[in-house]
Design a protein around this motif. Structure first.
Motif, PDB file in Angstrom:
ATOM      1  N   ASN A   1      -9.900   0.561  -2.136  1.00 17.87           N
ATOM      2  CA  ASN A   1     -10.029   1.973  -1.768  1.00 17.87           C
ATOM      3  C   ASN A   1      -8.887   2.773  -2.401  1.00 17.87           C
ATOM      4  O   ASN A   1      -8.508   2.502  -3.530  1.00 17.87           O
ATOM      5  N   THR A   2      -8.321   3.737  -1.670  1.00 17.78           N
ATOM      6  CA  THR A   2      -7.325   4.615  -2.293  1.00 17.78           C
ATOM      7  C   THR A   2      -5.891   4.222  -1.989  1.00 17.78           C
ATOM      8  O   THR A   2      -5.004   4.469  -2.794  1.00 17.78           O
ATOM      9  N   ASP A   3      -5.646   3.617  -0.828  1.00 17.85           N
ATOM     10  CA  ASP A   3      -4.255   3.378  -0.453  1.00 17.85           C
ATOM     11  C   ASP A   3      -4.004   2.020   0.195  1.00 17.85           C
ATOM     12  O   ASP A   3      -2.973   1.808   0.814  1.00 17.85           O
ATOM     13  N   LYS A   4      -4.931   1.091   0.078  1.00 20.01           N
ATOM     14  CA  LYS A   4      -4.751  -0.228   0.680  1.00 20.01           C
ATOM     15  C   LYS A   4      -4.315  -1.227  -0.386  1.00 20.01           C
ATOM     16  O   LYS A   4      -5.069  -1.542  -1.301  1.00 20.01           O
ATOM     17  N   TYR A   5      -3.081  -1.710  -0.245  1.00 18.53           N
ATOM     18  CA  TYR A   5      -2.534  -2.690  -1.178  1.00 18.53           C
ATOM     19  C   TYR A   5      -2.206  -3.966  -0.415  1.00 18.53           C
ATOM     20  O   TYR A   5      -1.681  -3.920   0.701  1.00 18.53           O
ATOM     21  N   GLU A   6      -2.497  -5.124  -1.028  1.00 21.54           N
ATOM     22  CA  GLU A   6      -2.246  -6.409  -0.381  1.00 21.54           C
ATOM     23  C   GLU A   6      -1.662  -7.400  -1.373  1.00 21.54           C
ATOM     24  O   GLU A   6      -2.039  -7.412  -2.551  1.00 21.54           O
ATOM     25  N   ALA A   7      -0.732  -8.230  -0.878  1.00 22.89           N
ATOM     26  CA  ALA A   7      -0.310  -9.418  -1.610  1.00 22.89           C
ATOM     27  C   ALA A   7      -1.258 -10.527  -1.179  1.00 22.89           C
ATOM     28  O   ALA A   7      -1.457 -10.761   0.015  1.00 22.89           O
ATOM     29  N   CYS A   8      -1.881 -11.203  -2.146  1.00 21.08           N
ATOM     30  CA  CYS A   8      -2.945 -12.163  -1.839  1.00 21.08           C
ATOM     31  C   CYS A   8      -2.378 -13.524  -1.454  1.00 21.08           C
ATOM     32  O   CYS A   8      -2.560 -14.529  -2.150  1.00 21.08           O
ATOM     33  N   THR A   9      -1.667 -13.533  -0.319  1.00 22.12           N
ATOM     34  CA  THR A   9      -1.198 -14.775   0.276  1.00 22.12           C
ATOM     35  C   THR A   9      -2.292 -15.286   1.208  1.00 22.12           C
ATOM     36  O   THR A   9      -3.390 -14.744   1.238  1.00 22.12           O
TER      37      THR A   9
END
Length: 394
Positions: free
Chosen positions: A312-320
């Protein structure tokens, strides 16, 4: 010997899985399949040896996996210890800075109070001296007032006039110190000090990223690994999703929208940058060579992917495993990825602001690593912008 026919057991019935004699083949085991007992023994023994070898191999694999897990835990612990030491050092410096400001604030209030007290005491002393002098004159005047000796009275009354040089206290005031704004000023000074400290650490971070850029590599995408609906540019630097099939499927291709680079790394350090401008969804990072290409369960560190994901526009995740939600100051237009293979480190930076986004630490790399990009669906044109491997400016 055959207990029924008293003949040697020379054959093996493959149908009933039993040892038989020649008479058994004619009578009880008609139409069954037979092999010689020696041949069956040889085959069974070879099969058992193979099973034992497989078991030994499986045991060895599991022992190696235990060593790998233990090594990963040790690397992770070292990374935790290093980060804890760095963090504690920073927090200790911060606490000391706040304590120094607090002491300075208290000392300033106390000093100003002492000065005010000293000024007040000096005024009181001067007033008391004048009161003593006035009271003495008053006493002398009262005694002279009682005198009936005309000569004595006239000789001394002129000396009892009010003393000269007395201060006019009607206009004299001692201003009350309010100390208002002292705390705000000290806090403002503390804020400036912390900003200066942050700026210095920021410069250290920037210098670190500049050092990482010395390990920049020139990457090109490998179209043979791209999902069938990915469009890879002619210069092999850009990729985006399309609604049309661009490739024929093969075992090398991913069933998700991944594409690997042609280049891989199995030691040392490397750095690359990816433009993510105008995209609403993407994933990028590095993957080990043996990742599944068809039956993909998840793009995270558990399955051999060390990557960053935006949705989306503002959801960031480190893929742990599980994923870690990230809070960024501003959406990056370009993401820098630094990998130290030997130290098990994968770090992601905002390449423009040079801010650290996230670091995977304590990773245990045992095989080749491939940078990879995943531009995701185009979502009817909303996410049609490409991911671009850009030239790193050192």
């Amino acid at each position: 010997m055959c207990p029924q026919h008293h003949k040697p057991l020379e054959l093996f019935c493959s149908t009933d899985h039993s040892c038989v004699c020649t008479m058994c083949t004619v009578l009880e085991h008609q139409s069954h399949k037979f092999v010689s007992l020696k041949e069956e023994f040889t085959q069974r023994k070879a099969s058992l040896q193979q099973t034992q070898e497989q078991s030994r191999n499986m045991v060895e694999q599991r022992r190696l996996k235990i060593q790998e897990v233990q090594s990963s835990v040790q690397l992770s612990q070292r990374a935790v210890d290093t980060e804890r030491a760095t963090g504690l050092q920073a927090f200790t410096a911060l606490i000391e800075s706040v304590q120094r400001s607090r002491e300075r604030f208290i000392q300033e209030l106390q000093e100003r109070q002492r000065q005010s007290q000293k000024q007040a005491e000096a005024l009181v002393l001067q007033l008391q001296q004048e009161i003593c002098e006035l009271e003495q004159r008053s006493t002398e005047a009262e005694q002279l007032q009682r005198s009936e000796d005309h000569l004595h009275f006239l000789q001394h009354c002129t000396k009892l006039t009010p003393p000269t040089g007395l201060k006019d206290w009607s206009s004299e005031t001692l201003e009350t110190e309010t100390y208002e704004g002292t705390a705000a000023r000290v806090l403002s000074e503390l804020e400036e000090s912390l900003k200066e400290t942050f700026t210095q650490e920021r410069k250290v971070s920037e210098a670190k990223l500049k050092t990482f850029k010395l390990f920049a590599v020139d990457l090109t995408l490998d179209p043979d690994t791209a999902h069938v609906k990915l469009f890879v540019s002619r210069d092999l630097k850009q990729v985006h999703h399309t609604d049309e099939k661009k490739f024929t499927d093969s075992a090398q291709r991913f069933s998700c929208f991944n594409v690997l680079t042609k280049q891989s790394f199995s030691s040392g350090k490397f750095y690359f940058e990816v433009q993510v401008k105008s995209k609403t969804c993407w994933t990028l990072g590095v993957a080990k060579e043996s990742v599944e290409r068809k039956n993909i369960k998840a793009l995270n560190s558990k399955y051999g992917y060390w990557c960053l994901h935006k949705e989306n526009t503002d959801k960031y995740e480190a893929c742990t495993d599980p994923s870690v939600r990230l809070s960024l100051k501003s959406p990056p237009q370009k993401v820098g990825v630094f990998v130290d293979y030997d130290k098990g480190l994968v770090s992601f930076y905002d390449a423009d602001s040079e801010d650290l986004i996230y670091s995977f630490t304590g990773c245990c790399f045992k095989e080749k690593l491939f940078p990879f990009l995943n531009p995701y669906y185009n979502y009817n044109g909303l996410n049609s912008a490409p991911l671009v491997l850009t030239t790193v400016k050192k």
